[in-house]
Design a protein around this motif. Structure first.
Motif, PDB file in Angstrom:
ATOM      1  N   ILE A 117       0.859  -1.184   0.000  1.00  0.00           N
ATOM      2  CA  ILE A 117       0.000   0.000   0.000  1.00  0.00           C
ATOM      3  C   ILE A 117       0.899   1.238   0.000  1.00  0.00           C
ATOM      4  O   ILE A 117       1.765   1.386   0.852  1.00  0.00           O
ATOM      5  CB  ILE A 117      -0.924   0.042   1.237  1.00  0.00           C
ATOM      6  N   VAL A 118       0.665   2.110  -0.971  1.00  0.00           N
ATOM      7  CA  VAL A 118       1.450   3.333  -1.103  1.00  0.00           C
ATOM      8  C   VAL A 118       0.499   4.521  -0.977  1.00  0.00           C
ATOM      9  O   VAL A 118      -0.539   4.564  -1.643  1.00  0.00           O
ATOM     10  CB  VAL A 118       2.176   3.379  -2.469  1.00  0.00           C
ATOM     11  N   ASN A 119       0.833   5.452  -0.094  1.00  0.00           N
ATOM     12  CA  ASN A 119       0.062   6.685   0.073  1.00  0.00           C
ATOM     13  C   ASN A 119       0.751   7.790  -0.702  1.00  0.00           C
ATOM     14  O   ASN A 119       1.932   8.055  -0.491  1.00  0.00           O
ATOM     15  CB  ASN A 119      -0.037   7.064   1.554  1.00  0.00           C
ATOM     16  N   LEU A 120       0.000   8.424  -1.594  1.00  0.00           N
ATOM     17  CA  LEU A 120       0.539   9.509  -2.413  1.00  0.00           C
ATOM     18  C   LEU A 120      -0.280  10.768  -2.191  1.00  0.00           C
ATOM     19  O   LEU A 120      -1.506  10.708  -2.098  1.00  0.00           O
ATOM     20  CB  LEU A 120       0.483   9.142  -3.896  1.00  0.00           C
ATOM     21  N   THR A 121       0.400  11.896  -2.132  1.00  0.00           N
ATOM     22  CA  THR A 121      -0.263  13.195  -2.081  1.00  0.00           C
ATOM     23  C   THR A 121       0.172  13.959  -3.309  1.00  0.00           C
ATOM     24  O   THR A 121       1.371  14.080  -3.585  1.00  0.00           O
ATOM     25  CB  THR A 121       0.136  13.968  -0.801  1.00  0.00           C
ATOM     26  N   LEU A 122      -0.825  14.459  -4.057  1.00  0.00           N
ATOM     27  CA  LEU A 122      -0.539  15.169  -5.305  1.00  0.00           C
ATOM     28  C   LEU A 122      -1.224  16.524  -5.324  1.00  0.00           C
ATOM     29  O   LEU A 122      -2.345  16.669  -4.811  1.00  0.00           O
ATOM     30  CB  LEU A 122      -1.031  14.353  -6.506  1.00  0.00           C
ATOM     31  N   ASN A 123      -0.568  17.482  -5.939  1.00  0.00           N
ATOM     32  CA  ASN A 123      -1.156  18.792  -6.167  1.00  0.00           C
ATOM     33  C   ASN A 123      -2.323  18.594  -7.134  1.00  0.00           C
ATOM     34  O   ASN A 123      -2.132  18.096  -8.242  1.00  0.00           O
ATOM     35  CB  ASN A 123      -0.099  19.718  -6.767  1.00  0.00           C
ATOM     36  N   ALA A 124      -3.520  18.966  -6.725  1.00  0.00           N
ATOM     37  CA  ALA A 124      -4.709  18.724  -7.547  1.00  0.00           C
ATOM     38  C   ALA A 124      -4.761  19.611  -8.784  1.00  0.00           C
ATOM     39  O   ALA A 124      -5.411  19.262  -9.762  1.00  0.00           O
ATOM     40  CB  ALA A 124      -5.974  18.912  -6.716  1.00  0.00           C
TER      41      ALA A 124
END
Length: 112
Positions: free
Chosen positions: A85-92
């Motif tokens: 499981i990888v958690n990613l945060t991206l600029n929307a």
């Protein structure tokens, strides 16, 4: 005199409460997200996921859109082909990866 003190206390309270709310993280509702996409403010989740697949191929488990300090970000959970499981945060607004700074080795780009 009492009215001046009362107003001063009220103004201080209002300033404190608005600054406390300024840092709050707020989840964006679906209808709001649709309006942001239509207005060109953010990328759609589909477009964002297509970009994610280029850096970390896997299955989407969970996705949320958040706003904080006027900035919008997608927080995604991806199950990689290695079942990690990888958690990613991206600029929307542009799909750029915010976190993690370095992708885990189980993140394999989708073959072209």
């Amino acid at each position: 005199m009492k009215a001046v003190i009362y107003l001063s206390v009220l103004v201080c309270f209002l300033k404190l409460s608005t600054s406390a709310f300024a840092n709050q993280i707020e989840e964006v509702q679906h209808y709001q997200a649709q309006q942001l996409v239509k207005g060109g403010k953010i990328l759609s989740l589909d477009v964002t996921l297509a970009g994610v697949q280029a850096i970390c191929h896997g299955k989407l488990i969970d996705a949320h859109l958040y706003q904080q300090n006027g900035k919008l970000r997608y927080e995604l959970q991806i199950r990689t082909q290695a079942s990690q499981i990888v958690n990613l945060t991206l600029n929307a607004s542009n799909g750029q990866l915010i976190t993690p700074a370095e992708l885990p080795s189980s993140c394999i780009a989708k073959p072209l």
